[in-house]
Enzyme design. Structure first.
Site, short mmCIF file in Angstrom:
data_model
loop_
_atom_site.label_atom_id
_atom_site.label_comp_id
_atom_site.label_asym_id
_atom_site.label_seq_id
_atom_site.Cartn_x
_atom_site.Cartn_y
_atom_site.Cartn_z
CB CYS A 39 10.50 -0.24 2.83
SG CYS A 39 11.16 0.35 1.28
CD GLU A 56 -5.60 -6.17 0.24
OE1 GLU A 56 -4.59 -5.91 -0.44
OE2 GLU A 56 -5.66 -7.13 1.03
CG PHE A 98 -0.26 0.47 2.49
CD1 PHE A 98 -0.14 1.83 2.78
CD2 PHE A 98 0.32 -0.43 3.37
CE1 PHE A 98 0.52 2.26 3.94
CE2 PHE A 98 0.97 -0.01 4.52
CZ PHE A 98 1.08 1.34 4.80
P1 NAD Z 1 1.59 -6.58 3.14
O1 NAD Z 1 2.63 -7.65 3.20
O2 NAD Z 1 0.49 -6.60 4.13
O3 NAD Z 1 0.87 -6.59 1.70
C1 NAD Z 1 1.60 -6.58 0.50
C2 NAD Z 1 0.79 -7.29 -0.57
O4 NAD Z 1 0.61 -8.66 -0.19
C3 NAD Z 1 -0.59 -6.71 -0.81
O5 NAD Z 1 -0.85 -6.67 -2.19
C4 NAD Z 1 -1.51 -7.68 -0.09
O6 NAD Z 1 -2.77 -7.78 -0.69
C5 NAD Z 1 -0.76 -9.00 -0.20
N1 NAD Z 1 -1.02 -9.89 0.92
C6 NAD Z 1 -1.30 -9.54 2.20
N2 NAD Z 1 -1.48 -10.63 2.97
C7 NAD Z 1 -1.31 -11.70 2.17
C8 NAD Z 1 -1.35 -13.11 2.37
N3 NAD Z 1 -1.61 -13.63 3.57
N4 NAD Z 1 -1.11 -13.91 1.33
C9 NAD Z 1 -0.84 -13.41 0.12
N5 NAD Z 1 -0.79 -12.09 -0.14
C10 NAD Z 1 -1.01 -11.23 0.87
O7 NAD Z 1 2.39 -5.20 3.16
P2 NAD Z 1 1.78 -3.72 3.22
O8 NAD Z 1 1.24 -3.48 4.58
O9 NAD Z 1 0.92 -3.45 2.05
O10 NAD Z 1 3.12 -2.86 3.02
C11 NAD Z 1 3.99 -2.52 4.06
C12 NAD Z 1 5.17 -3.45 4.12
O11 NAD Z 1 5.87 -3.44 2.89
C13 NAD Z 1 6.20 -3.02 5.16
O12 NAD Z 1 6.69 -4.17 5.82
C14 NAD Z 1 7.31 -2.38 4.33
O13 NAD Z 1 8.58 -2.38 4.91
C15 NAD Z 1 7.27 -3.23 3.12
N6 NAD Z 1 7.88 -2.58 1.97
C16 NAD Z 1 9.10 -3.02 1.56
C17 NAD Z 1 9.72 -2.41 0.49
C18 NAD Z 1 11.06 -2.90 0.00
O14 NAD Z 1 11.44 -2.54 -1.09
N7 NAD Z 1 11.77 -3.70 0.77
C19 NAD Z 1 9.10 -1.33 -0.15
C20 NAD Z 1 7.85 -0.90 0.29
C21 NAD Z 1 7.24 -1.54 1.36
#
Ligand code: NAD
Length: 499
Positions: free
Chosen positions: A281, A176, A149
């Protein structure tokens, strides 16, 4: 109530699963739209369309594909204000920050205009008598990406721009929480000349992700999000024979040496710790001053700056420093961790827990927090908070400070503030972290370098964007070719060295 769609086969398509998620305006706390959550069948339909569209796109010469990218850059600039507004409305970040989100994606699209040069391949003339050898970089086929997100414009573009420039079809499953901008980007790509079905957006949750992970036609999966999901997607995708790269969570340390320019370090920490409400991140979430005297000077500089931070909705003007966090659940999680910090004995120097904004009482705002005397055993140190909370861990020496960062399970980004070139050089060489800033707090590499952490912040071998993206989205095929000089020499049946 607005009902959002998928973007399949070049059309906005209503969801058919009957399942929806709420999309909030984080500033007001109101549900502003419903986003459909795709079923396995809806994913299968998108994959079928992508598989039909991809061969003709792969056969389009790379320069023509690059021209689509060029036109897309123009459209992003044309629609920058519209994109930023839609982004801020669903994410909550300020408008200038939302424009930065689009801009950092746009820069990767610009890099991808160089695809013809990057895809040229290799050629050895006369590798043996009458034998030539050449390596081609061919697209994988149908590829997919799952995005978080916190950068709803930048990260989708980091994935789909190189994937498409290499001749692949791409299916995007965005977060989402803020799906509108990804849908707008897909429309703009078509306006730029991309054939229908080559880029599709399918909204959804775990069911859609699992359908992508298990679909035999999908060749690669890119993921950015939290570490537990990254680990799951990497394991499942690899077990299903796909090429996978996953980027996970972070806990970025900034080391402040006694000789650092303390005003510069404090200003840097304010932007890197509290910008975008800490939902980056590459946010700095841990300050590590070296020596008690440095720590005292740093805290003294930080407190008045934090107290001056202006927290508000994106509609309140450009002088707002940061907005709300993305959901009520995110806010609860942050407040829970803050309480754990207090309970476990850290000193809460700036307490933003009673922050409230008149007229926006239901918004997901979190006031800024500063902890001092945090220790490595505390939850606020071990876990990614993803909120406007900065923890200070006092280190007795440079060695203690560098070891602290080295021992943390995450390894996305880090920074050192010092006037000493020798310390900075030692830090950059020894640290086991992927992106390092020297007097630079958020060292996000530009498009023509690559982006990626180490340790539990990454699963996979190649980084995002830059030359690595062109490796990730292509397969190498090497051809050894001989045109026999004629039948006069007769056949050869032994396995020969090329001498
Ligand atoms: P998230 O892991 O909750 O969601 C990421 C994606 O995974 C979304 O599209 C979501 O729909 C999907 N998802 C969620 N739960 C799932 C499941 N159980 N099974 C399969 N798919 C699932 O992450 P978020 O809250 O959207 O984003 C924040 C996180 O992303 C933080 O931990 C941040 O550090 C990380 N992030 C990392 C980078 C990087 O380059 N390392 C960059 C941006 C964000």
């Amino acid at each position: 109530m607005q009902e959002l769609t998928h973007y399949i086969g070049g059309e906005h398509v209503k969801g058919t699963s009957g399942r929806f998620a709420d999309v909030y305006n984080p500033a007001t706390g109101e549900v502003q739209a419903k986003v459909p959550l795709a079923s396995t069948d809806e994913i299968a339909k998108a994959v079928e369309i992508a598989a039909k569209a991809q061969p003709a796109w792969a056969a389009t010469n790379p320069q023509r594909r690059a021209r689509v990218m060029m036109a897309f850059v123009g459209l992003l600039n044309r629609d920058m204000d519209k994109l930023a507004e839609a982004l801020s409305r669903e994410h909550g970040k300020t408008l200038p920050d939302a424009k930065g989100d689009v801009q950092r994606g746009l820069e990767v699209v610009e890099y991808c205009i160089g695809a013809p040069e990057l895809l040229k391949g290799e050629y050895t003339d006369s590798a043996g008598p009458g034998i030539d050898m050449y390596s081609m970089k061919q697209p994988l086929g149908v590829t997919a990406g799952i995005t978080p997100f916190n950068f709803p414009a930048m990260i989708p573009m980091w994935m789909f721009a190189p994937a498409l420039a290499c001749g692949n079809a791409f299916i995007l499953k965005p977060s989402e929480r803020d799906p509108s901008v990804p849908l707008m980007l897909a429309e703009l790509m078509e306006e730029a000349g991309l054939p229908k079905g080559v880029l599709q957006v399918v909204n959804g949750d775990k069911e859609a992700v699992d359908a992508l992970l298990h679909h035999p036609v999908i060749q690669s999966i890119g993921f950015v999000g939290s570490t537990p999901i990254a680990e799951y997607i990497y394991g499942t995708g690899c077990a299903n024979g796909k090429r996978v790269q996953c980027f996970g969570g972070a806990k970025n340390h900034m080391i402040i040496m006694p000789d650092a320019d303390m005003d510069q370090a404090a200003d840097a920490l304010i932007g890197a710790g509290y910008g975008a409400a800490g939902e980056r991140c590459m946010a700095i979430s841990v300050a590590v001053p070296v020596g008690d005297e440095t720590a005292d000077r740093l805290i003294e500089k930080l407190v008045p700056r934090i107290e001056k931070l202006k927290v508000g909705p994106y509609t309140a003007g450009d002088d707002v420093d940061y907005g709300p966090v993305v959901t009520a659940a995110a806010k609860q999680n942050i407040l829970g961790l803050i309480q754990s910090g207090v309970d476990q004995g850290a000193k809460l120097v700036v307490d933003g827990r009673d922050f409230s904004l008149q007229g926006y009482e239901d918004g997901f705002f979190v006031g800024p927090h500063l902890f001092d005397h945090v220790t490595p055993d505390m939850d606020i140190y071990k876990k990614e908070i993803f909120g406007p909370v900065l923890s200070t861990v006092r280190a007795g020496s440079y060695e203690e400070a560098i070891n602290l960062a080295m021992d943390h399970e995450y390894g996305n980004g880090t920074a050192i503030f010092t006037r000493d070139g020798d310390a900075a050089r030692d830090f950059a060489n020894r640290i086991n972290i992927g992106m390092v800033g020297i007097n630079v707090p958020i060292p996000v590499p530009l498009a023509y370098h690559t982006f990626g952490g180490w340790k539990k912040s990454v699963f996979g071998d190649l980084n995002q964007h830059g030359p690595d993206a062109f490796k990730f989205y292509t397969r190498t095929k090497t051809v050894t070719s001989r045109w026999p000089s004629g039948i006069k020499e007769g056949g050869e049946f032994n396995f020969k060295a090329m001498d």
